[in-house]
Motif scaffolding. Structure first.
Motif, short mmCIF file in Angstrom:
data_model
loop_
_atom_site.label_atom_id
_atom_site.label_comp_id
_atom_site.label_asym_id
_atom_site.label_seq_id
_atom_site.Cartn_x
_atom_site.Cartn_y
_atom_site.Cartn_z
N UNK A 1 0.96 -1.25 -0.05
CA UNK A 1 0.03 -0.06 -0.07
C UNK A 1 0.82 1.53 0.24
N UNK A 2 1.87 1.15 0.24
CA UNK A 2 2.95 2.35 0.28
C UNK A 2 2.66 3.55 -0.96
N UNK A 3 2.68 2.76 -2.06
CA UNK A 3 2.54 3.98 -3.28
C UNK A 3 1.19 4.40 -3.06
N UNK B 1 0.37 -2.16 8.36
CA UNK B 1 -0.19 -1.08 7.87
C UNK B 1 0.36 0.42 8.04
N UNK B 2 0.87 0.46 9.46
CA UNK B 2 1.65 1.67 9.73
C UNK B 2 2.97 1.69 9.12
N UNK B 3 3.37 0.68 8.64
CA UNK B 3 4.72 0.51 7.77
C UNK B 3 4.53 0.86 6.61
N UNK B 4 3.31 0.70 5.86
CA UNK B 4 2.96 0.93 4.51
C UNK B 4 2.86 2.77 4.39
N UNK B 5 2.32 3.34 5.42
CA UNK B 5 2.08 4.81 5.62
C UNK B 5 3.47 5.35 5.83
N UNK C 1 6.42 4.31 4.86
CA UNK C 1 7.23 4.02 3.50
C UNK C 1 6.60 4.81 2.44
N UNK C 2 5.30 5.07 2.71
CA UNK C 2 4.62 5.83 1.53
C UNK C 2 5.12 7.36 1.58
N UNK C 3 5.36 7.81 3.04
CA UNK C 3 5.91 9.34 3.28
C UNK C 3 7.46 9.21 2.61
N UNK C 4 8.13 8.08 2.93
CA UNK C 4 9.41 8.18 2.34
C UNK C 4 9.47 8.35 0.85
N UNK C 5 8.31 7.63 0.04
CA UNK C 5 8.48 8.06 -1.42
C UNK C 5 8.33 9.60 -1.85
N UNK C 6 7.75 10.20 -1.10
CA UNK C 6 7.26 11.58 -1.39
C UNK C 6 8.83 12.21 -1.14
N UNK C 7 9.59 11.96 -0.33
CA UNK C 7 10.99 12.58 -0.03
C UNK C 7 11.82 12.05 -1.07
N UNK C 8 11.89 10.61 -1.55
CA UNK C 8 12.61 10.11 -2.47
C UNK C 8 12.42 10.79 -3.81
N UNK C 9 11.16 11.25 -4.24
CA UNK C 9 10.81 11.85 -5.41
C UNK C 9 11.58 13.37 -5.41
N UNK C 10 11.46 13.97 -4.46
CA UNK C 10 12.40 15.19 -4.33
C UNK C 10 13.62 14.91 -4.40
N UNK C 11 14.52 13.94 -4.09
CA UNK C 11 15.88 13.64 -4.16
C UNK C 11 16.31 13.30 -5.73
#
Length: 301
Positions: free
Chosen positions: A110-112, A161-165, A167-177
């Motif tokens: 669910x992370x994406x 489920x908390x892990x997915x949330x 890791x989803x937040x991490x994806x947002x920062x990866x996009x910026x990098x």
């Protein structure tokens, strides 16, 4: 700036599948560490510490041998990305001690979806009907896997489920990098900061691991370093829309490891929920891939 990799879809697919095998292996090792198979169960903070320690040692050794050119890191983005990533892997490691690897892995897909939702306030992205539909489909699958009945509900599934949330937040920062730094530079900085965070957290719960547990923690870190290296190099060699389907092989490896090492065979609920989550996440990935192509000038979804 770093030089882009030559496009090679076949190699990209192979690298992503290898990354999936390594990622599933980290959860297998974490499950063994979180149970009493090799001694007193270790706290998830301690497992995460081992993951970052040995991953950094692996990457640091590679850096000493290859002497790659490193870019100046954006420390603010790296700190935000690594903090959310550390929280995600810690919650994931906690969940697999109590629920099947296949269930935890499927929920983590669910992370994406959460990444898409969080990109609205964090990145100012616009989300249209197709992306919301994909998110809705995936969330239905998650509800099935959570088994929300008095007889079937597994509280530990909420950790996944908390892990997915996270890791989803991490994806947002990866996009910026993306585009700022090369893959190896990102991995090295990520694991260095992660070790600092994990080292502080584990200081409150540290217990002396057994020899076997040290070996398993080394396995977690080395497998994660290998997974990250395969993943970033695979992503650099093909479009995201092409490699996305191969990333779901993690679930296949997790199910195989569960059967081989714990005799756990996925039931119908797991298969149905996982299939729905993958369907929704895959729809989202394909729509994202279509939007990313510069020649495809479409209105916001």
């Amino acid at each position: 700036m770093f030089a882009p990799k030559v496009q090679n879809p076949a190699l990209a697919a192979l690298l992503i599948v290898c990354a999936c095998a390594f990622i599933a292996a980290t959860t297998l090792f974490a499950k063994a560490l979180g149970t009493d198979q090799f001694g007193t169960p270790l706290h998830p903070f301690q497992i995460s510490f081992g993951r970052f320690l040995f991953a950094l040692l692996t990457l640091g050794t590679v850096a000493l041998i290859l002497r790659p050119t490193l870019q100046r890191p954006h420390l603010g983005l790296h700190l935000a990305r690594t903090t959310s990533g550390w929280a995600g892997v810690t919650l994931m490691f906690a969940s697999v001690a109590y629920i099947p690897l296949a269930d935890a892995t499927a929920i983590s897909f669910l992370n994406p979806v959460f990444g898409m939702i969080l990109a609205i306030p964090l990145l100012g992205e616009r989300v249209g009907k197709w992306r919301w539909l994909a998110a809705g489909i995936a969330l239905v699958g998650a509800m099935i896997l959570l088994r929300p009945t008095p007889e079937g509900f597994q509280p530990a599934a909420l950790l996944a489920l908390g892990a997915a949330v996270a890791l989803g937040l991490e994806l947002s920062f990866i996009k910026k990098l993306t585009g700022r730094e090369g893959p190896f530079s990102i991995l090295l900085v990520n694991n260095a900061i992660g070790l600092c965070i994990a080292g502080f957290a584990v200081s409150f719960v540290w217990t002396q691991p057994s020899g076997a547990q040290w070996a398993l923690m080394a396995g977690v870190g080395c497998a994660m370093a290998a997974a990250q290296a395969c993943f970033v190099n695979g992503m650099a060699r093909a479009d995201a829309s092409f490699v996305a389907p191969f990333s779901y092989a993690t679930l296949i490896f997790a199910a195989l490891y569960d059967v081989a090492f714990y005799g756990v065979i996925p039931d119908g609920v797991t298969v149905l929920g996982a299939a729905i989550i993958i369907g929704g996440a895959l729809l989202l990935a394909l729509r994202e891939g279509g939007r990313a192509k510069p020649t495809a000038k479409r209105p916001p979804l």
